[in-house]
Every structure is written in structure tokens, then in C-alpha cells.
Design a protein around this motif. Sequence first.
Motif, PDB file in Angstrom:
ATOM      1  N   GLN A  97       0.812  -1.222   0.000  1.00 35.01           N
ATOM      2  CA  GLN A  97       0.000   0.000   0.000  1.00 35.01           C
ATOM      3  C   GLN A  97       0.843   1.268   0.000  1.00 35.01           C
ATOM      4  O   GLN A  97       0.333   2.355  -0.289  1.00 35.01           O
ATOM      5  CB  GLN A  97      -0.948  -0.013   1.194  1.00 35.01           C
ATOM      6  N   ILE A  98       2.127   1.151   0.353  1.00 32.34           N
ATOM      7  CA  ILE A  98       3.009   2.321   0.242  1.00 32.34           C
ATOM      8  C   ILE A  98       4.007   2.137  -0.900  1.00 32.34           C
ATOM      9  O   ILE A  98       4.995   2.859  -0.993  1.00 32.34           O
ATOM     10  CB  ILE A  98       3.775   2.579   1.563  1.00 32.34           C
ATOM     11  N   GLY A  99       3.717   1.176  -1.768  1.00 34.55           N
ATOM     12  CA  GLY A  99       4.532   0.976  -2.956  1.00 34.55           C
ATOM     13  C   GLY A  99       5.874   0.323  -2.706  1.00 34.55           C
ATOM     14  O   GLY A  99       6.817   0.515  -3.496  1.00 34.55           O
ATOM     15  N   ARG A 100       5.976  -0.454  -1.632  1.00 36.73           N
ATOM     16  CA  ARG A 100       7.232  -1.133  -1.306  1.00 36.73           C
ATOM     17  C   ARG A 100       7.074  -2.638  -1.503  1.00 36.73           C
ATOM     18  O   ARG A 100       6.029  -3.206  -1.194  1.00 36.73           O
ATOM     19  CB  ARG A 100       7.644  -0.855   0.142  1.00 36.73           C
ATOM     20  N   LYS A 101       8.121  -3.267  -2.007  1.00 33.01           N
ATOM     21  CA  LYS A 101       8.079  -4.701  -2.267  1.00 33.01           C
ATOM     22  C   LYS A 101       9.016  -5.505  -1.373  1.00 33.01           C
ATOM     23  O   LYS A 101       8.852  -6.715  -1.240  1.00 33.01           O
ATOM     24  CB  LYS A 101       8.426  -4.991  -3.728  1.00 33.01           C
ATOM     25  N   HIS A 102       9.997  -4.836  -0.775  1.00 38.14           N
ATOM     26  CA  HIS A 102      11.031  -5.552  -0.042  1.00 38.14           C
ATOM     27  C   HIS A 102      11.098  -5.066   1.408  1.00 38.14           C
ATOM     28  O   HIS A 102      10.734  -3.926   1.721  1.00 38.14           O
ATOM     29  CB  HIS A 102      12.386  -5.356  -0.711  1.00 38.14           C
ATOM     30  N   PRO A 103      11.568  -5.912   2.302  1.00 34.14           N
ATOM     31  CA  PRO A 103      11.739  -5.488   3.698  1.00 34.14           C
ATOM     32  C   PRO A 103      12.715  -4.323   3.805  1.00 34.14           C
ATOM     33  O   PRO A 103      13.575  -4.151   2.936  1.00 34.14           O
ATOM     34  CB  PRO A 103      12.319  -6.740   4.374  1.00 34.14           C
ATOM     35  N   PRO A 104      12.597  -3.512   4.843  1.00 32.45           N
ATOM     36  CA  PRO A 104      13.541  -2.395   5.018  1.00 32.45           C
ATOM     37  C   PRO A 104      14.966  -2.903   5.188  1.00 32.45           C
ATOM     38  O   PRO A 104      15.202  -3.919   5.836  1.00 32.45           O
ATOM     39  CB  PRO A 104      13.035  -1.700   6.278  1.00 32.45           C
ATOM     40  N   GLN A 105      15.916  -2.161   4.610  1.00 29.34           N
ATOM     41  CA  GLN A 105      17.318  -2.564   4.629  1.00 29.34           C
ATOM     42  C   GLN A 105      18.124  -1.852   5.703  1.00 29.34           C
ATOM     43  O   GLN A 105      19.320  -2.069   5.830  1.00 29.34           O
ATOM     44  CB  GLN A 105      17.938  -2.308   3.258  1.00 29.34           C
ATOM     45  N   ALA A 161       7.370   3.210   8.189  1.00 29.52           N
ATOM     46  CA  ALA A 161       6.363   3.408   9.224  1.00 29.52           C
ATOM     47  C   ALA A 161       5.706   4.785   9.097  1.00 29.52           C
ATOM     48  O   ALA A 161       4.485   4.922   9.261  1.00 29.52           O
ATOM     49  CB  ALA A 161       7.004   3.245  10.599  1.00 29.52           C
ATOM     50  N   ARG A 162       6.508   5.793   8.807  1.00 31.62           N
ATOM     51  CA  ARG A 162       5.958   7.142   8.659  1.00 31.62           C
ATOM     52  C   ARG A 162       4.981   7.226   7.481  1.00 31.62           C
ATOM     53  O   ARG A 162       3.925   7.864   7.571  1.00 31.62           O
ATOM     54  CB  ARG A 162       7.088   8.152   8.458  1.00 31.62           C
ATOM     55  N   GLU A 163       5.331   6.575   6.378  1.00 36.96           N
ATOM     56  CA  GLU A 163       4.441   6.572   5.210  1.00 36.96           C
ATOM     57  C   GLU A 163       3.116   5.884   5.549  1.00 36.96           C
ATOM     58  O   GLU A 163       2.044   6.372   5.158  1.00 36.96           O
ATOM     59  CB  GLU A 163       5.116   5.865   4.038  1.00 36.96           C
ATOM     60  N   LYS A 181       1.701   5.529   8.495  1.00 41.97           N
ATOM     61  CA  LYS A 181       0.928   6.344   9.434  1.00 41.97           C
ATOM     62  C   LYS A 181       0.321   7.552   8.728  1.00 41.97           C
ATOM     63  O   LYS A 181      -0.839   7.897   8.971  1.00 41.97           O
ATOM     64  CB  LYS A 181       1.833   6.802  10.583  1.00 41.97           C
ATOM     65  N   LYS A 182       1.084   8.176   7.847  1.00 41.54           N
ATOM     66  CA  LYS A 182       0.604   9.349   7.123  1.00 41.54           C
ATOM     67  C   LYS A 182      -0.595   9.018   6.240  1.00 41.54           C
ATOM     68  O   LYS A 182      -1.542   9.801   6.123  1.00 41.54           O
ATOM     69  CB  LYS A 182       1.734   9.930   6.267  1.00 41.54           C
ATOM     70  N   LYS A 183      -0.577   7.828   5.638  1.00 38.15           N
ATOM     71  CA  LYS A 183      -1.662   7.416   4.756  1.00 38.15           C
ATOM     72  C   LYS A 183      -2.829   6.801   5.521  1.00 38.15           C
ATOM     73  O   LYS A 183      -3.844   6.423   4.917  1.00 38.15           O
ATOM     74  CB  LYS A 183      -1.149   6.418   3.719  1.00 38.15           C
ATOM     75  N   GLY A 184      -2.700   6.678   6.817  1.00 40.97           N
ATOM     76  CA  GLY A 184      -3.781   6.128   7.625  1.00 40.97           C
ATOM     77  C   GLY A 184      -3.971   4.632   7.458  1.00 40.97           C
ATOM     78  O   GLY A 184      -5.048   4.097   7.738  1.00 40.97           O
ATOM     79  N   THR A 214      -0.702  -4.216  13.321  1.00 38.00           N
ATOM     80  CA  THR A 214       0.571  -3.509  13.235  1.00 38.00           C
ATOM     81  C   THR A 214       1.296  -4.013  11.998  1.00 38.00           C
ATOM     82  O   THR A 214       1.004  -5.105  11.495  1.00 38.00           O
ATOM     83  CB  THR A 214       1.416  -3.721  14.505  1.00 38.00           C
ATOM     84  N   ALA A 215       2.228  -3.217  11.505  1.00 31.36           N
ATOM     85  CA  ALA A 215       2.925  -3.589  10.266  1.00 31.36           C
ATOM     86  C   ALA A 215       4.236  -4.311  10.536  1.00 31.36           C
ATOM     87  O   ALA A 215       4.641  -5.180   9.745  1.00 31.36           O
ATOM     88  CB  ALA A 215       3.190  -2.343   9.422  1.00 31.36           C
TER      89      ALA A 215
END
Length: 426
Positions: A163-171, A180-182, A184-187, A269-270
Motif C-alpha cells: 500500500q506504500i509501494g514497497r516490495k522488499h523489507p527495510p534494509q 512506518a511514517r508513510e 501512518k501518514k496514509k492512515g 501492526t505492520a
Amino acid sequence: MEKKHVFLWLLSLLFSLCPLYTGPFLFSQSSGNDTDSKIVFLYMAQAGYQPKDILERVEEYSHRYGTPVKVVFKEYEQMYDEIQGASRQKVSPYDVVLVDLIWIAEFAEKRILHPLGSEDVRNIQEGISSGLTDAFLYGDRYWAFPFLANMQVLFLNYDYLQQIGRKHPPQSLEELVEYAREMKKKGIVPYPLFDSWKKQEALVCEFAWILRSFGGCFTGKDGRLQLNTEESFRALSWMKGLLDEGLMNPYALHSDELFVSEVFLNGDTAFTTNWTYLLRYLNEFPYLEKKFGAAPIPSSRTNLSIGSGYSSISGFQGLGILANSRKKEESKRFVRFLASPDFQRTHLSELPVWRTLWENPLVEAKDPYLNLKVTVLQHVVHRPLHPRYRDISLVMQDELFQALTGVQGVKDTLSKMQNRIMELLR
């Protein structure tokens, strides 16, 4: 999943984590005739190999060797006091006990445990990685047989990533915060992060892997405990910042790891970091694996620059024999049987401690997370190996919690924590 299905599934999860629950885990079960010749085994009925698997293995042992085994299950929080109490009796009510690695130094100093013999030492040195065996080494002797290679990994919700356009785990930890900020910002989710920061041992575990992520450790170059460092400041500031920014669920300050896992699997939670037992549910339920995933916990970008990409915390557990047991020889045979590759080959919810199983194609085919676990094992950090670790941990829990709840600042917390521990050790 529909809400009613989620509720029913969570009930089944709770019962699978705590089977045969009868209050505060004060139940036991015997194999064979309940005679004076039986071995009594104290085991933790929580994360790790489940009671059903242990009882089945105990039955196998009794049938093969003709020796009955009584298994007593208790909660983790009860295990330490139970072992201490047993050690003060002339003859221990338990023969074999499950031992957390953080108790090894104290139990060795107090001679609560009987050290491993030369045959067992040779077997574990030849067949088990030193990253595991060293956790049970104190004063040039091994005090428990490695059994459970527990450690933490990062769990994530792929639906929310998409939903935030990411495909891979954070590096990196910084990228984790960006994700996380994205969200939360998008609800997408009110609190994208949720961990167990309750004032208990779990909080020290969390601080340990975060400290490593920022390039720090618990000890200085002289080998002494050193907690008032720049890396400690950055780690604790990062934790407090997640709460202040509303990225970490504030209920993390009151939650244990089992509750955190329920919240994560319910989609509330994400991201969370938790022990490897949670991988079992992703593996056993295909519909969960499509939604949730796991990855190594990333380090901060500053630590990545020196080549350390991941971080984790060890929660290894071993099988120990109490020094005041009257059945030491029989207990040695039972420990070898329970910890053998045969048992771990057929129970792959956890990482087998035996290296030969890591290289077995059949094991890899049954456990899609095997390579992840082996990778994470190479990056675990241990909590201090000290005879007074329990007292040290209580100080750390108290001070870290005061910082996270805003009672005192980060700098004051680290200075006070260092002084309290130094005074304690004097």
C-alpha cells in the motif's frame, strides 16, 4: 479474514502456545510407572518446542530404555525460582532442567548445575556451531547441552508494504522508520510498530539488539560492563523517538511477546520483532504466509558502513542436569536422546542446533525459513555473561523503562544505570 474467524484462530493460537493449560502452568505428566526410578524433567511450556512434541519424545525414551520420565511444565517467569529452590534441597525434585543462557554464569558459580562430561563436550564441539555452544561455556566448562536456538527476527505485513509501494523489507533501521511514517501518514495503520517493551527481561532483549544495530555492545574494551556510551545514547534515543512520534504503539510498554504476536497476526501492526517460534504459524498456515513475512533485523545506516548489516538477540536454552540430582548418569542419557539430531530433524519449528541438519536438503525443503534462521544466528548478540546478571538486568529494566515513559531523560538514564550497576557489582 473475517473478524469471527480471527477470534477463533487467535483462540487456537493461544491453546497451541499453552497446551494443557491448567492455571499458571503447574501441570505435569509422567511416562511409564511413577516410581522412584523416574527422571523428573522441568520444561518451559511457552515458546520453543511444544509440550506435545516433548511428551512424545519422552514416551519414545521410556519405551526404548525402560526408564519412566515425569515432565513438569511451568512458565518462563517461574523457571528461575523453581531451579533455585530445587538446588537448595538435599536431593533435587528435578533431574534435568531447561536452562536459559543468561543463568549459566550464576548457576555455574553456585554449582547448581553438573558440568557436561568429556563425551558430550566432544559431541557438541564437533557438531554444533560455536556461536551456540559458547553461550553455555563458563570457566572453561560447559554447563548445559544446547537445545533451543531461539533468536529474534523482523516480522512484516506485506499487504501494508504494498500500500506504500514497497516490495522488499527495510534494509536499515532508518528505512524501517521511513516505511512506518508513510503508513501512518496514509492512515493504513495507526501504529505501524509494536514490540514488547514491558518492564521485564524482554525490554533488555530489545535494547540489546537495537544497541548492536547502532554498533554498540554491553562491554568496553576491558571487558567490563559499559552502558553509558554514545551507541547506547543513540539506541535509547531511537526507542524513545518512536514512542514520541507515534510510530510505536504505546501499549508496547505493557505488552509481553505473546500478546505482541497476536496483535501482529491480527493485522493491527505492520512490523514487530519477535522470537523464531512465530515463524511456525507462517509456515503452517499458507494464507498467513501470503500476507506476512520475515526478514533479518536490519542495522542502522551508520553501522552498515562498517559492514554489519543485521542484528539480533540470542535466547538460547540448554538442557542441564542439577548437581544435587541422584540420577546423573541416567539423566545424561536422557539429555543426549532429547537433544539428538533425530528429534530436531522432525521438529523444524525452531532452528536445529546441529550443523549437519542445516546442510540437509530434506530439512531445507520442509523449512522455508531455514536459511533465514542460519543467517540471523551469525548476527546475534548475547546479554552479559555474569554471575549477577539477574540483578544487573533488573537495574536495566527499571532505568530503561523510566526513560521510555519519560520519567527521566536518556542521558540521565544511562548515567544512572551505569552508576547503579557499578555500585551493585562492588
